[in-house]
Design an enzyme around this catalytic site. Structure first.
Site, PDB file in Angstrom:
ATOM      1  N   THR A 228       9.994  32.813 -32.485  1.00 34.16           N
ATOM      2  CA  THR A 228      10.341  32.651 -31.074  1.00 34.16           C
ATOM      3  C   THR A 228      11.859  32.747 -30.976  1.00 34.16           C
ATOM      4  O   THR A 228      12.558  32.718 -31.994  1.00 34.16           O
ATOM      5  CB  THR A 228       9.887  31.278 -30.528  1.00 34.16           C
ATOM      6  OG1 THR A 228      10.594  30.240 -31.232  1.00 34.16           O
ATOM      7  CG2 THR A 228       8.397  31.066 -30.666  1.00 34.16           C
TER       8      THR A 228
ATOM      9  N   VAL B 170      13.742  26.833 -39.247  1.00 29.95           N
ATOM     10  CA  VAL B 170      14.807  26.673 -38.264  1.00 29.95           C
ATOM     11  C   VAL B 170      15.563  27.996 -38.164  1.00 29.95           C
ATOM     12  O   VAL B 170      15.970  28.573 -39.168  1.00 29.95           O
ATOM     13  CB  VAL B 170      15.773  25.536 -38.673  1.00 29.95           C
ATOM     14  CG1 VAL B 170      16.941  25.454 -37.704  1.00 29.95           C
ATOM     15  CG2 VAL B 170      15.036  24.209 -38.756  1.00 29.95           C
ATOM     16  N   LYS B 171      15.702  28.470 -36.921  1.00 29.01           N
ATOM     17  CA  LYS B 171      16.352  29.763 -36.729  1.00 29.01           C
ATOM     18  C   LYS B 171      17.794  29.527 -36.302  1.00 29.01           C
ATOM     19  O   LYS B 171      18.050  28.801 -35.335  1.00 29.01           O
ATOM     20  CB  LYS B 171      15.586  30.524 -35.643  1.00 29.01           C
ATOM     21  CG  LYS B 171      15.619  32.021 -35.776  1.00 29.01           C
ATOM     22  CD  LYS B 171      14.601  32.593 -34.791  1.00 29.01           C
ATOM     23  CE  LYS B 171      14.662  34.091 -34.722  1.00 29.01           C
ATOM     24  NZ  LYS B 171      13.847  34.603 -33.626  1.00 29.01           N
ATOM     25  N   VAL B 172      18.724  30.148 -37.031  1.00 29.01           N
ATOM     26  CA  VAL B 172      20.151  29.978 -36.706  1.00 29.01           C
ATOM     27  C   VAL B 172      20.792  31.355 -36.579  1.00 29.01           C
ATOM     28  O   VAL B 172      20.368  32.311 -37.220  1.00 29.01           O
ATOM     29  CB  VAL B 172      20.903  29.165 -37.800  1.00 29.01           C
ATOM     30  CG1 VAL B 172      20.329  27.755 -37.933  1.00 29.01           C
ATOM     31  CG2 VAL B 172      20.898  29.874 -39.150  1.00 29.01           C
TER      32      VAL B 172
END
Ligand code: E4P
Length: 217
Positions: free
Chosen positions: A27, A82-84
């Site tokens: 997402t 976790v998207k960074v």
């Protein structure tokens, strides 16, 4: 090759999950906006039905807030990635979370050098954006090839998660290059099933079977 669904549409995720061919979900803030849903409860719901990694993106851009957001998101479920963003602060967060055993997806990658940095920061996934490079007249697929070669040269464990995929031919080329994962909008996944000769052949089999008057059950 793993298939991730790139959407915040829970019903689509549920439908595709039932195919048994979906290995994860990605997402981003734009997809969350499109879904019209509250971010955290939506991600919780997705994690309940999908076994594989579910990418949830931090919203801040500074290190201090991103690390807090990342830690909070990582506690939603064991399968959170976790998207960074691929920035100095984002990669600092990536290194810290990865060192703690948390999956990290580094997003907005547009060059092989950026991908090299993400691998050095211990990223679980690197997300090179194919379609957005094609959009500005560059060749997104060349980037996937370059990253594959570099990761191979040094034996990095970071998985290439081909993103911003716009068509089945993108998927095919990624598979030929050997991308570990392709994340696709639902429509593209459904398109992969299609071939006119499959439909034509099946129509003929159905008609001929009916003409035999037999039943298997
Ligand atoms: C990847 O994780 C992104 O969510 C996505 O693939 C971006 O695709 P777009 O360029 O079609 O927005």
């Amino acid at each position: 090759m793993k298939f991730f669904v790139d959407t915040g549409d829970f019903d689509e995720i549920k439908k595709l999950n039932e195919t048994g061919l979906v290995d994860g979900v990605t997402t981003n803030p734009s997809l969350i906006k499109q879904s019209g849903k509250d971010f955290i409860p939506l991600i919780k719901d997705i994690c309940k039905i999908v076994d594989g990694p579910v990418s949830a993106e931090v919203a801040a851009t500074d290190y201090e807030t991103m690390i807090k957001e990342g830690r909070k998101l990582s506690k939603i479920a064991d399968n959170i990635a976790v998207k960074v963003p691929l920035t100095p602060a984002g990669l600092r967060v990536c290194k810290e979370l990865s060192d703690d055993g948390i999956m990290v997806n580094v997003t907005l990658c547009f060059s092989a050098n950026q991908a090299l940095l993400a691998a050095k920061a211990g990223a679980t996934f690197i997300s090179p954006f194919i379609g957005r490079l094609d959009d500005i007249g560059l060749n997104g697929m060349d980037l996937i090839g370059d990253i594959a070669q570099i990761y191979d040269n040094y034996g990095f464990d970071t998985q290439i998660l081909a993103a911003s995929i716009r068509s089945p031919s993108h998927v095919l080329l990624c598979a030929k290059i050997g991308a570990d994962v392709a994340t696709m909008p639902p429509k593209t996944i459904w398109q992969l099933y299609n071939h006119p000769l499959t439909d034509k052949g099946l129509d003929a089999f159905v008609k001929d079977w009916a003409a035999t008057g037999q039943s298997i059950l």
